[in-house]
Design a protein around this motif. Structure first.
Motif, PDB file in Angstrom:
ATOM      1  N   ALA A 297      17.218 -13.679 -23.109  1.00  0.00           N
ATOM      2  CA  ALA A 297      17.113 -12.412 -22.401  1.00  0.00           C
ATOM      3  C   ALA A 297      17.556 -12.632 -20.965  1.00  0.00           C
ATOM      4  O   ALA A 297      17.568 -13.760 -20.476  1.00  0.00           O
ATOM      5  N   GLN A 298      17.915 -11.548 -20.302  1.00  0.00           N
ATOM      6  CA  GLN A 298      18.364 -11.642 -18.916  1.00  0.00           C
ATOM      7  C   GLN A 298      17.333 -11.117 -17.924  1.00  0.00           C
ATOM      8  O   GLN A 298      17.455 -11.363 -16.735  1.00  0.00           O
ATOM      9  N   TYR A 299      16.362 -10.388 -18.418  1.00  0.00           N
ATOM     10  CA  TYR A 299      15.381  -9.766 -17.535  1.00  0.00           C
ATOM     11  C   TYR A 299      13.971 -10.066 -18.019  1.00  0.00           C
ATOM     12  O   TYR A 299      13.738 -10.163 -19.219  1.00  0.00           O
ATOM     13  N   LEU A 300      13.072 -10.173 -17.069  1.00  0.00           N
ATOM     14  CA  LEU A 300      11.665 -10.385 -17.374  1.00  0.00           C
ATOM     15  C   LEU A 300      10.874  -9.390 -16.542  1.00  0.00           C
ATOM     16  O   LEU A 300      10.997  -9.367 -15.313  1.00  0.00           O
ATOM     17  N   VAL A 301      10.109  -8.555 -17.206  1.00  0.00           N
ATOM     18  CA  VAL A 301       9.311  -7.548 -16.514  1.00  0.00           C
ATOM     19  C   VAL A 301       7.862  -7.676 -16.957  1.00  0.00           C
ATOM     20  O   VAL A 301       7.564  -8.306 -17.967  1.00  0.00           O
ATOM     21  N   GLY A 302       6.998  -7.043 -16.197  1.00  0.00           N
ATOM     22  CA  GLY A 302       5.583  -7.067 -16.526  1.00  0.00           C
ATOM     23  C   GLY A 302       5.275  -6.238 -17.756  1.00  0.00           C
ATOM     24  O   GLY A 302       6.073  -5.406 -18.199  1.00  0.00           O
ATOM     25  N   GLU A 303       4.110  -6.457 -18.293  1.00  0.00           N
ATOM     26  CA  GLU A 303       3.684  -5.721 -19.477  1.00  0.00           C
ATOM     27  C   GLU A 303       3.694  -4.219 -19.193  1.00  0.00           C
ATOM     28  O   GLU A 303       3.229  -3.764 -18.155  1.00  0.00           O
ATOM     29  N   GLY A 304       4.265  -3.464 -20.112  1.00  0.00           N
ATOM     30  CA  GLY A 304       4.327  -2.017 -19.970  1.00  0.00           C
ATOM     31  C   GLY A 304       5.489  -1.524 -19.112  1.00  0.00           C
ATOM     32  O   GLY A 304       5.652  -0.322 -18.931  1.00  0.00           O
ATOM     33  N   GLU A 305       6.308  -2.434 -18.588  1.00  0.00           N
ATOM     34  CA  GLU A 305       7.417  -2.039 -17.712  1.00  0.00           C
ATOM     35  C   GLU A 305       8.775  -2.076 -18.404  1.00  0.00           C
ATOM     36  O   GLU A 305       9.790  -1.731 -17.804  1.00  0.00           O
ATOM     37  N   ALA A 306       8.822  -2.464 -19.657  1.00  0.00           N
ATOM     38  CA  ALA A 306      10.099  -2.660 -20.351  1.00  0.00           C
ATOM     39  C   ALA A 306      10.896  -1.366 -20.479  1.00  0.00           C
ATOM     40  O   ALA A 306      12.109  -1.350 -20.245  1.00  0.00           O
ATOM     41  N   LYS A 307      10.258  -0.276 -20.855  1.00  0.00           N
ATOM     42  CA  LYS A 307      10.982   0.986 -21.052  1.00  0.00           C
ATOM     43  C   LYS A 307      11.594   1.466 -19.742  1.00  0.00           C
ATOM     44  O   LYS A 307      12.763   1.873 -19.714  1.00  0.00           O
ATOM     45  N   ALA A 308      10.837   1.393 -18.661  1.00  0.00           N
ATOM     46  CA  ALA A 308      11.359   1.832 -17.362  1.00  0.00           C
ATOM     47  C   ALA A 308      12.543   0.972 -16.937  1.00  0.00           C
ATOM     48  O   ALA A 308      13.544   1.478 -16.425  1.00  0.00           O
ATOM     49  N   GLU A 309      12.457  -0.330 -17.160  1.00  0.00           N
ATOM     50  CA  GLU A 309      13.562  -1.226 -16.807  1.00  0.00           C
ATOM     51  C   GLU A 309      14.770  -0.946 -17.692  1.00  0.00           C
ATOM     52  O   GLU A 309      15.907  -0.934 -17.210  1.00  0.00           O
ATOM     53  N   ALA A 310      14.553  -0.717 -18.966  1.00  0.00           N
ATOM     54  CA  ALA A 310      15.657  -0.408 -19.882  1.00  0.00           C
ATOM     55  C   ALA A 310      16.361   0.881 -19.460  1.00  0.00           C
ATOM     56  O   ALA A 310      17.590   0.960 -19.464  1.00  0.00           O
ATOM     57  N   LEU A 311      15.594   1.876 -19.077  1.00  0.00           N
ATOM     58  CA  LEU A 311      16.190   3.144 -18.622  1.00  0.00           C
ATOM     59  C   LEU A 311      16.945   2.959 -17.307  1.00  0.00           C
ATOM     60  O   LEU A 311      18.018   3.531 -17.121  1.00  0.00           O
ATOM     61  N   ARG A 312      16.417   2.132 -16.408  1.00  0.00           N
ATOM     62  CA  ARG A 312      17.109   1.861 -15.147  1.00  0.00           C
ATOM     63  C   ARG A 312      18.457   1.213 -15.432  1.00  0.00           C
ATOM     64  O   ARG A 312      19.493   1.610 -14.871  1.00  0.00           O
ATOM     65  N   LEU A 313      18.474   0.239 -16.327  1.00  0.00           N
ATOM     66  CA  LEU A 313      19.721  -0.438 -16.683  1.00  0.00           C
ATOM     67  C   LEU A 313      20.684   0.519 -17.390  1.00  0.00           C
ATOM     68  O   LEU A 313      21.896   0.501 -17.121  1.00  0.00           O
ATOM     69  N   ALA A 314      20.157   1.351 -18.271  1.00  0.00           N
ATOM     70  CA  ALA A 314      21.013   2.307 -18.986  1.00  0.00           C
ATOM     71  C   ALA A 314      21.665   3.288 -18.013  1.00  0.00           C
ATOM     72  O   ALA A 314      22.853   3.596 -18.149  1.00  0.00           O
ATOM     73  N   HIS A 315      20.913   3.746 -17.032  1.00  0.00           N
ATOM     74  CA  HIS A 315      21.484   4.666 -16.025  1.00  0.00           C
ATOM     75  C   HIS A 315      22.570   3.965 -15.220  1.00  0.00           C
ATOM     76  O   HIS A 315      23.599   4.564 -14.893  1.00  0.00           O
ATOM     77  N   ARG A 316      22.341   2.708 -14.917  1.00  0.00           N
ATOM     78  CA  ARG A 316      23.336   1.936 -14.168  1.00  0.00           C
ATOM     79  C   ARG A 316      24.615   1.754 -14.986  1.00  0.00           C
ATOM     80  O   ARG A 316      25.720   1.933 -14.487  1.00  0.00           O
TER      81      ARG A 316
END
Length: 99
Positions: free
Chosen positions: A18-37
């Motif tokens: 994997a390329q990213y590591l986020v805290g528990e419960g933060e995966a969806k928000a990070e995925a959406l941030r990356l998708a928008h980018r």
């Protein structure tokens, strides 16, 4: 996968799973941030990365260089790519920032 070994998240990032590591419960928000980018990229560029690059890696150097040249010509010839290049040359383009 064959051994059933379990990796902790940080170990998976270190091993390149994997390329990213986020805290528990933060995966969806990070995925959406990356998708928008990614959605801000030129569509032809996204197509080249997803479709052409894997195929280029599978062929010999001569064929790969030809495929890369063709994909670059296609991606650079789109109206949005031309507009981005004009913005860059005119000093209007956004600076590349660390994510």
């Amino acid at each position: 996968m064959l051994t059933g070994r379990v990796y902790e998240a940080a170990d998976g990032v270190a091993a390149g799973f994997a390329q990213y590591l986020v805290g528990e419960g933060e995966a969806k928000a990070e995925a959406l941030r990356l998708a928008h980018r990614v959605a801000q990229n030129a569509p032809a560029s996204n197509f080249a990365v997803v479709q052409a690059l894997p195929r280029i890696a599978e062929v010999g150097p001569t064929e790969g260089l030809l495929m890369e040249s063709l994909m670059a010509a296609i991606a650079q010839g789109t109206p949005d790519a031309k507009a981005r290049m004009a913005a860059f040359l005119e000093g209007r383009a956004n600076k590349v920032k660390e994510a």
